[in-house]
Motif scaffolding. Structure first.
Motif, short mmCIF file in Angstrom:
data_model
loop_
_atom_site.label_atom_id
_atom_site.label_comp_id
_atom_site.label_asym_id
_atom_site.label_seq_id
_atom_site.Cartn_x
_atom_site.Cartn_y
_atom_site.Cartn_z
N THR A 38 9.37 32.58 14.15
CA THR A 38 9.31 31.50 13.44
C THR A 38 9.44 30.64 12.15
OG1 THR A 38 7.10 32.96 13.35
CG2 THR A 38 6.60 31.88 11.92
N PHE A 39 10.88 31.17 11.72
CA PHE A 39 11.24 30.71 10.90
C PHE A 39 11.88 29.04 11.66
CE2 PHE A 39 15.89 29.77 9.09
CZ PHE A 39 15.37 28.49 8.27
N VAL A 40 12.80 29.27 12.77
CA VAL A 40 13.83 28.94 12.93
C VAL A 40 12.47 27.53 14.02
CG1 VAL A 40 15.55 28.95 14.95
CG2 VAL A 40 15.32 30.21 14.11
N LEU A 41 11.64 28.21 14.33
CA LEU A 41 10.75 27.16 15.17
C LEU A 41 9.94 26.28 13.74
CD1 LEU A 41 8.34 29.13 17.56
CD2 LEU A 41 10.23 26.91 18.24
N ALA A 42 9.82 26.70 12.92
CA ALA A 42 9.43 25.93 11.31
C ALA A 42 10.29 25.10 11.74
CB ALA A 42 8.82 26.76 10.30
N ALA A 43 12.01 25.87 11.22
CA ALA A 43 12.63 24.17 10.56
C ALA A 43 12.63 23.31 11.44
CB ALA A 43 14.38 25.37 10.68
N HIS A 44 13.02 23.52 13.28
CA HIS A 44 13.00 22.39 14.62
C HIS A 44 11.35 21.77 13.70
CE1 HIS A 44 12.77 20.78 17.83
NE2 HIS A 44 11.38 21.01 17.52
N GLU A 45 10.54 21.33 13.48
CA GLU A 45 9.40 21.33 13.54
C GLU A 45 9.62 20.19 11.94
OE1 GLU A 45 6.15 23.58 12.99
OE2 GLU A 45 5.82 24.41 15.06
N LYS A 46 10.80 20.74 10.90
CA LYS A 46 10.52 19.91 9.75
C LYS A 46 11.48 18.85 10.56
CE LYS A 46 12.08 19.84 5.44
NZ LYS A 46 12.73 20.79 4.48
N CYS A 47 13.13 19.52 11.07
CA CYS A 47 14.54 18.86 11.09
C CYS A 47 14.85 17.80 12.11
CB CYS A 47 15.00 19.70 11.04
SG CYS A 47 14.90 20.31 8.72
N ALA A 90 10.94 27.64 5.03
CA ALA A 90 11.82 26.62 6.45
C ALA A 90 10.96 25.66 5.86
CB ALA A 90 11.37 26.44 7.75
N ARG A 91 10.40 24.99 4.58
CA ARG A 91 9.82 23.72 4.17
C ARG A 91 10.88 23.68 3.07
NH1 ARG A 91 4.88 25.36 4.96
NH2 ARG A 91 4.43 27.10 2.79
N GLN A 92 11.75 24.44 2.44
CA GLN A 92 12.63 24.82 1.48
C GLN A 92 14.06 24.59 1.64
OE1 GLN A 92 11.95 27.70 -1.37
NE2 GLN A 92 10.55 29.08 -0.43
N VAL A 93 14.35 24.63 3.06
CA VAL A 93 15.62 23.91 3.28
C VAL A 93 15.43 22.68 4.06
CG1 VAL A 93 17.31 25.26 5.07
CG2 VAL A 93 15.93 26.42 3.90
N SER A 94 17.07 22.46 3.33
CA SER A 94 17.16 20.77 3.42
C SER A 94 17.75 20.79 5.19
CB SER A 94 18.44 20.37 2.58
OG SER A 94 18.91 19.29 3.00
N GLU A 99 24.40 25.57 7.63
CA GLU A 99 23.71 26.63 8.65
C GLU A 99 23.06 26.21 9.57
OE1 GLU A 99 24.46 26.96 4.96
OE2 GLU A 99 25.30 28.52 5.13
N LEU A 100 22.23 25.34 9.20
CA LEU A 100 20.79 25.06 10.68
C LEU A 100 21.94 23.72 10.65
CD1 LEU A 100 17.63 23.37 8.13
CD2 LEU A 100 18.41 25.14 9.72
N ALA A 101 22.17 23.03 11.04
CA ALA A 101 23.39 22.51 11.96
C ALA A 101 23.81 23.92 12.92
CB ALA A 101 24.22 21.55 10.92
#
Length: 296
Positions: A38-47, A90-94, A99-101
């Motif tokens: 869920t975290f990874v999907l949320a990070a994708h939705e943001k970034c 996920a909302r807090q991560v730039s 690491e997201l890259a």
């Protein structure tokens, strides 16, 4: 200020890389995996980290981990809270976080092998959804579960028509195929399942097994048409049968059920009788997401 990844989130980074290289069915360990995906999907939705096929794979994996957690006894409320924590993190991560890259690059690379998986079984408590993404030149089941009504076999799931032929909705169609023995054809068919608007939670026995709620808390989805079934959709050993087509909304409603829950396919006859086949919701939502990746 750029926000880094905590130890918890770093584990999600590692999990994301692993899950892309490993079949969905290999993961079934509850809320920890559900949080990570869920975290990874949320990070994708943001970034916007991934291309569409990767997102489809991660969505299937997330839905399957949700089903595994529910079957292990985790409550819907607990899973909702877990998802909220993951999305909040996920909302807090730039989006510029290195690491997201790393997730973006390694998951995309590893997914090349994942994308070639042609078939997968999504096992439930009592039944299995079998998904098949192999390209064929005949009508075929993309997703199917088997049952019976009396001595008559019933198959239900997503069928694909012969390439180039007319289809009810184009692509995969929610279908039931039945071969009745020694009786006339029914005049209608319907899906019967719990209505979440009338019963918010599944009905569980003392042993933890889900059952259908009373009729007052059920919903019905009626078939949209029927036709003779292609031989390739029939149960083994059968030479004739009928396909009953259902609207896409039936699949959407089925996806919202608890994976432990039963649902019914009922066939109605003009003499007032009803033939019933029982199925299990299982990981239908995850299996449908896997099929949506397309043929190989």
């Amino acid at each position: 200020m750029r926000i880094g990844l905590s130890t918890r989130t770093a584990r999600a980074v590692i999990a994301a890389v692993v899950m892309a290289a490993t079949p969905v069915a290999a993961f079934a360990d509850g809320t920890g995996t559900f949080y990570d995906r869920t975290f990874v999907l949320a990070a994708h939705e943001k970034c916007r980290l991934f291309r569409a096929p990767v997102v489809g794979a991660l969505s299937a994996a997330t839905l399957q981990s949700r089903g595994a957690a529910l079957r292990a006894g985790t409550t819907e409320a607990a899973l909702l809270a877990t998802a909220q924590r993951a999305r909040s993190r996920a909302r807090q991560v730039s989006c510029a976080n290195p690491e997201l890259a790393m997730v973006r690059d390694r998951v995309s690379d590893a997914f090349a092998g994942w994308q070639r998986i042609p078939r997968m079984d999504f096992n439930g408590d009592h039944a299995t959804w079998t998904a098949d993404r192999v390209r064929r030149e005949a009508a075929t089941w993309r997703l199917v579960q088997t049952s019976v009504t009396g001595a008559s076999p019933v198959r239900f799931g997503l069928s694909a028509a012969v390439p180039g032929s007319a289809n009810v909705s184009g692509g995969e169609t929610l279908s039931a195929v039945v071969s009745f023995v020694g009786r006339p054809r029914p005049y209608a068919a319907r899906m019967v399942m719990r209505d979440p608007a009338l019963a918010a939670r599944p009905w569980l026995t003392a042993a933890g097994r889900a059952i259908l709620p009373p009729e007052s808390a059920r919903q019905e989805v009626w078939s949209a048409g029927t036709a003779p079934a292609p031989a390739t959709l029939l149960a083994t050993g059968r030479t004739q049968g009928e396909t009953w087509y259902f609207p896409t909304t039936g699949g959407d409603r089925l996806s919202r059920l608890d994976p432990r829950e039963p649902f019914l396919i009922q066939f109605l006859f003009r003499d007032g009788s009803v033939a019933t086949a029982t199925f299990e919701a299982g990981d239908f939502a995850a299996a449908r997401a896997f099929v949506a990746l397309g043929t190989v």
